[in-house]
Design a protein around this motif. Structure first.
Motif, mmCIF file in Angstrom:
data_model
loop_
_atom_site.group_PDB
_atom_site.id
_atom_site.type_symbol
_atom_site.label_atom_id
_atom_site.label_comp_id
_atom_site.label_asym_id
_atom_site.label_seq_id
_atom_site.Cartn_x
_atom_site.Cartn_y
_atom_site.Cartn_z
ATOM 1 N N ARG A 47 0.800 -1.125 -0.172
ATOM 2 C CA ARG A 47 -0.011 -0.129 -0.067
ATOM 3 C C ARG A 47 0.875 1.542 0.108
ATOM 4 N NH1 ARG A 47 -5.073 1.152 3.897
ATOM 5 N NH2 ARG A 47 -6.001 2.790 2.872
ATOM 6 N N SER A 48 2.029 1.229 0.579
ATOM 7 C CA SER A 48 2.713 2.243 0.819
ATOM 8 C C SER A 48 3.708 2.659 -0.626
ATOM 9 C CB SER A 48 3.972 2.172 1.700
ATOM 10 O OG SER A 48 4.738 0.946 1.339
ATOM 11 N N ASP A 49 3.950 1.629 -1.446
ATOM 12 C CA ASP A 49 4.765 2.127 -2.722
ATOM 13 C C ASP A 49 4.219 1.670 -3.881
ATOM 14 O OD1 ASP A 49 5.578 -0.425 -2.467
ATOM 15 O OD2 ASP A 49 7.389 -0.161 -1.850
ATOM 16 N N GLY A 50 3.275 0.765 -3.567
ATOM 17 C CA GLY A 50 2.543 0.268 -4.833
ATOM 18 C C GLY A 50 3.115 -0.843 -5.606
ATOM 19 N N ARG A 51 4.285 -1.520 -4.633
ATOM 20 C CA ARG A 51 4.940 -2.692 -5.290
ATOM 21 C C ARG A 51 4.207 -3.801 -5.424
ATOM 22 N NH1 ARG A 51 8.116 -6.234 -2.640
ATOM 23 N NH2 ARG A 51 8.055 -4.901 -0.660
ATOM 24 N N GLU A 52 4.160 -4.648 -6.430
ATOM 25 C CA GLU A 52 3.096 -5.529 -6.561
ATOM 26 C C GLU A 52 4.052 -6.836 -5.741
ATOM 27 O OE1 GLU A 52 1.903 -8.574 -10.078
ATOM 28 O OE2 GLU A 52 1.101 -6.436 -10.072
ATOM 29 N N ILE A 53 3.219 -7.738 -4.841
ATOM 30 C CA ILE A 53 3.785 -8.638 -4.144
ATOM 31 C C ILE A 53 3.449 -10.068 -4.602
ATOM 32 C CG2 ILE A 53 3.687 -9.523 -1.741
ATOM 33 C CD1 ILE A 53 4.934 -6.524 -1.913
ATOM 34 N N THR A 54 2.327 -10.406 -4.819
ATOM 35 C CA THR A 54 1.837 -11.590 -5.352
ATOM 36 C C THR A 54 0.684 -11.455 -6.096
ATOM 37 O OG1 THR A 54 1.626 -13.844 -4.869
ATOM 38 C CG2 THR A 54 0.725 -12.333 -3.360
ATOM 39 N N GLY A 55 0.120 -12.566 -6.563
ATOM 40 C CA GLY A 55 -1.066 -12.567 -7.531
ATOM 41 C C GLY A 55 -1.412 -13.910 -7.577
ATOM 42 N N THR A 56 -2.762 -13.872 -8.368
ATOM 43 C CA THR A 56 -3.290 -15.353 -8.619
ATOM 44 C C THR A 56 -4.472 -15.069 -9.485
ATOM 45 O OG1 THR A 56 -4.464 -17.490 -7.701
ATOM 46 C CG2 THR A 56 -5.017 -15.479 -6.569
ATOM 47 N N LEU A 57 -5.325 -16.237 -9.842
ATOM 48 C CA LEU A 57 -6.406 -16.132 -10.877
ATOM 49 C C LEU A 57 -7.482 -16.781 -9.726
ATOM 50 C CD1 LEU A 57 -4.987 -17.490 -14.224
ATOM 51 C CD2 LEU A 57 -5.705 -14.970 -13.582
ATOM 52 N N SER A 58 -8.833 -16.108 -10.165
ATOM 53 C CA SER A 58 -9.950 -16.821 -9.566
ATOM 54 C C SER A 58 -10.394 -18.101 -10.167
ATOM 55 C CB SER A 58 -11.276 -15.968 -9.378
ATOM 56 O OG SER A 58 -11.347 -15.747 -11.029
ATOM 57 N N ASP A 59 -10.964 -19.223 -9.589
ATOM 58 C CA ASP A 59 -11.154 -20.451 -10.165
ATOM 59 C C ASP A 59 -12.587 -20.310 -10.854
ATOM 60 O OD1 ASP A 59 -12.822 -20.676 -8.308
ATOM 61 O OD2 ASP A 59 -11.819 -22.142 -6.884
ATOM 62 N N GLU A 60 -12.986 -21.650 -11.097
ATOM 63 C CA GLU A 60 -14.329 -21.470 -11.997
ATOM 64 C C GLU A 60 -15.291 -21.027 -11.283
ATOM 65 O OE1 GLU A 60 -14.570 -25.694 -13.611
ATOM 66 O OE2 GLU A 60 -12.972 -25.371 -15.000
#
Length: 804
Positions: A47-60
């Motif tokens: 939240r402080s610097d906007g750096r992306e940490i991780t991610g994923t996709l939603s399932d079906e």
């Protein structure tokens, strides 16, 4: 190994509930149709610097799960073609590590964004305001000491001469093993703690203000001990061997006897730890054996009677002992959502005690009486635990059903002889005591967007059968008319509700536990000291409230209220006297009642880059506290016998201030310490003693303050060598009918990795100057006494551990 203080190697950095694996989950749905949105992109950014940490996709089904988050402030972004991106601020805190965001509704391009906030705290290295977890993962003393040794040096904990663990001046502590009650700590005042090797423990957690989820027992709080469990796949084996010697010097010369007291007690402890993990089952087995030939427990008593007589006595309890402990079990994954767990602890100990007990006239130095006795005793603990866990789709949403059986036993054959002008006698007793506990518990946890909900129920049955056989000699000193059996039982029906809610500036926890307790105590009709069996029941509500307010990123305040109960156990209830000192008898009270406590606490925490400090102000109001009182038996015409009898004594309070400091002085030097000041007050009361004859007894009001101090220095060198120096100091304090003198211990040790890091050597010295023994000053009715217990506290050990 008993009292070989690996404790001072305990790394005092307290990582209390600090999240290193928090999980956030949710489900993406269409705002208008409420249909799930599959294969949408979810990312988490700082939240402080906007750096992306991780991610994923939603399932079906539109669901997503993101794990491995540490404490901090984040933004969750949800994107899918044709929808307006949604930004969700999230703060991961220290009171909850699983967050269910529920349904996140994405709108069409013209829709508005709904904001969802999950509140909590920053990522920190800390001792939490409601609990402290002392990690032993980096403990350099892997195998060379007992758990009791390790606990002795922790902030807020003291250990008395009977191996009772005390929190903030009270021994009314509930001790859990892996979050569950254990027979190791349920029978004999937690005596099983000195049989658990410190090197097999992952962490020690102290909870001064437990929530409603925990059993209401233990006014001082809860200590939860977590065993190490290697999580990597495959077979893991490590083995250790520790050798040592105790009591290298004596605090006081023996009174004149042929045997005297043992010293320089040699001991040896081999141990092994096996862990085998596969995709569907994790299993473990830990085992340790302790051999020692000359364990001393050296007790002196000096009695000063009002008529001018002075009597000195000594109980040099010399022991040969073999002690075994085995801990094993498995976790079986039935499928992705269900797990079956079984674990067991078996602890067995056999010993032989011999003593020659002289009674000397302090004015003429004449040997008045001469007792000698032998005790052959087997004690053991068995714990069986079976539990089933069912997990739902949302992480952290689960229920569990568990059942345990615990059994502690004591089989004691006692042979007592006397040579005196009064008589030449021989007596023998044989006592078999068991404590059985069978709890069944159901727990349900539902994570919420900003906290969690916990509900559950518990039934527990506890029963204690005792048999007592007497073979009296001529002019026997054994009290007649005791009977040869007793049986005590207790049934507890409980349910609870606990709610946790976290926001950015504050968090609150509120809970309520309801318990119905039914107690019966069947006594033999031939018992002449207690005219009836006993039965009673009581229903109580035990509320808990915690409010924490975050002043800023470095400062927090919290307030706590808790209600607890302490139920008497087997040693407090036993109607059969213990004759290890035949003229200073320990005996229980079958009519003893529970004590109830209300607890209030205010705490402040300050954090900085290299350390932290926590200040806690606490107060306990205690109704019907039970303790030992010292009273002369008026029925013995030959010589005075003092009875130490458990009795409820009206009301009392416990008020204190605790400071805990942790500081990294520089690279390779960690300093931690604590100071705990408290005042114990017992109000004046007149009670009725029933043993051995009914008589009134006046308990004077006592009020005195005391404090304890812990300081620990840990130095780590580039070669991997670690050196630790620890100081423990217990100031003078008041006890029932008297005071206890100050005592201290200086502990040091050094460890070195060998064999390319697979092995480790540990050398340690506990109580270097042999100053940790007990000295008490007692003011009784018609006499004063000085009681000294110079048990084995000074120990030198050398340990080796190897990981295959």
């Amino acid at each position: 190994m008993q009292r070989i203080a690996a404790s001072f190697f305990l790394v005092w950095s307290a990582i209390a509930f600090a999240q290193d694996d928090a999980t956030v989950s949710g489900r993406l749905i269409d705002q208008a149709s409420l249909e799930p949105i599959p294969f949408a992109t979810i990312t988490i950014s700082n939240r402080s610097d906007g750096r992306e940490i991780t991610g994923t996709l939603s399932d079906e089904s539109g669901r997503f799960i993101i794990s491995g988050l540490t404490e901090g402030s984040y933004v969750i972004s949800s994107r899918f073609i044709g929808y307006v991106p949604a930004s969700t601020p999230v703060l991961i805190g220290d009171k909850n590590n699983i967050f269910d965001l529920g349904d996140i509704r994405l709108t069409a391009e013209s829709g508005e964004i709904e904001e969802i906030v999950v509140s909590a705290q920053r990522q920190i290295l800390e001792a939490s305001l409601d609990r402290r977890v002392f990690s032993m993962a980096d403990n350099v003393a892997q195998t060379s000491g007992s758990l009791l040794d390790a606990m002795r040096g922790l902030p807020g904990i003291t250990v008395d001469q009977e191996d009772k663990v005390m929190l903030r001046g009270s021994d009314r502590v509930t001790i859990l093993i892996d979050g569950k009650p254990s027979s190791l700590t349920g029978f004999g005042n937690q005596s099983g703690l000195d049989s658990i090797p410190a090197g097999s423990i992952e962490s020690i957690e102290i909870i001064n203000n437990p929530s409603a989820r925990y059993d209401a027992a233990g006014m001082a709080g809860i200590i939860n001990i977590t065993y190490k469990r290697d999580q990597e796949y495959g077979l893991h084996v490590d083995a250790g061997l520790t050798v040592g010697s105790g009591l290298l010097t004596k605090r006081k010369n023996d009174l004149p006897t042929d045997l005297g007291s043992f010293s320089r007690n040699p001991k040896i402890t081999p141990s092994i730890n096996l862990v085998n993990n596969t995709e569907t089952i994790n299993s473990f087995l830990q085992a340790e054996v302790l051999f020692q030939d000359d364990l001393p427990n050296n007790e002196f008593t000096s009695r000063f009677y009002d008529d001018g007589r002075v009597i000195y006595s000594q109980v040099p309890e010399n022991r040969e002992q073999t002690h075994y402990i085995i801990n094993g079990g498995f976790d079986k994954a039935l499928d992705d959502d269900r797990t079956l767990t079984f674990s067991s602890v078996i602890d067995f100990e056999t010993h032989k005690d011999v003593a020659q007990v002289p009674f000397v006239d302090g004015l003429t130095q004449e040997l008045l009486r001469y007792w000698f006795w032998e005790e052959n005793e087997d004690t053991g603990y068995l714990n069986l635990n079976l539990s089933y866990e069912r997990r739902f789709d949302e992480p952290g949403h689960e229920y569990s059903i568990g059942m345990q059986y615990t059994r502690g036993w004591e089989d004691e054959a006692y042979f007592l002889n006397e040579i005196s002008p009064v008589r030449i006698g021989t007596d023998a007793t044989h006592l078999v005591a068991e404590e059985n506990t069978l709890p069944i518990q159901f727990d349900y946890v539902r994570p919420l967007r900003s906290g969690r909900l916990e509900v559950g129920a518990r039934f527990q049955k506890r029963w204690i059968p005792i048999t007592y056989d007497i073979t009296p000699g001529v002019d026997s000193i054994i009290y007649p008319g005791l009977g040869d059996w007793s049986e005590w039982s207790e049934d507890i029906y409980a349910s609870y509700l606990n709610f946790v809610h976290e926001k950015e500036r504050y968090d609150i926890e509120i809970g309520l536990r309801a318990e119905l307790t039914e107690v019966t105590y069947d006594l033999p009709e031939e018992n002449i000291y207690y005219d009836r069996s006993d039965s009673y029941d009581y229903s109580k509500l035990y509320p808990n409230i915690r409010l924490t307010y975050n002043l800023d990123d470095q400062d927090r305040l919290s307030a706590h209220f808790n209600s607890r109960v302490d139920r008497p156990g087997e040693p407090e209830l036993r109607i059969f006297p213990k004759y290890d000192d035949p003229e200073l008898l320990k005996v229980g009270n079958p009519y003893l009642r529970p004590q109830f406590t209300k607890i209030f606490e205010l705490a402040y925490e300050r954090l900085w880059e290299t350390g932290s400090v926590i200040a806690s102000l606490y107060h306990r109001d205690i109704d019907d506290p039970f303790t030992r009182v010292f009273a002369i038996d008026p029925t013995n015409a030959d010589y005075d016998i003092v009875n130490k009898i458990y009795q409820n004594v009206g009301s009392g309070t416990n008020t204190g201030l605790e400071l805990i400091l942790s500081q990294d002085i520089r690279d390779g030097w960690e300093l931690s310490g604590s100071v705990n000041w408290y005042e114990n007050v017992v109000e004046a009361d007149t009670v009725t003693l029933l043993f051995p004859v009914e008589r009134p007894f006046f308990v004077e009001r006592s009020a005195d303050s005391t404090w304890d101090f812990k300081l620990n220095n840990l130095f780590e060198f580039r070669s991997g060598v670690r050196f630790q120096l620890a100081v423990v100091y217990y100031a003078e304090k008041n006890i029932a009918q008297g005071t206890q003198a100050a005592r201290s211990s200086v502990d040091l040790g050094i460890s070195k990795p060998v064999m390319e890091g697979k092995g480790e050597l540990v050398f340690s010295v506990v109580d270097l100057f042999n100053n940790f023994g007990i000295k008490q000053f007692i003011k009784g009715d018609g006499f004063d006494a000085i009681y000294e217990n110079y048990y084995e506290s000074q120990i030198v050990s050398l340990g080796f551990n190897y990981q295959f």
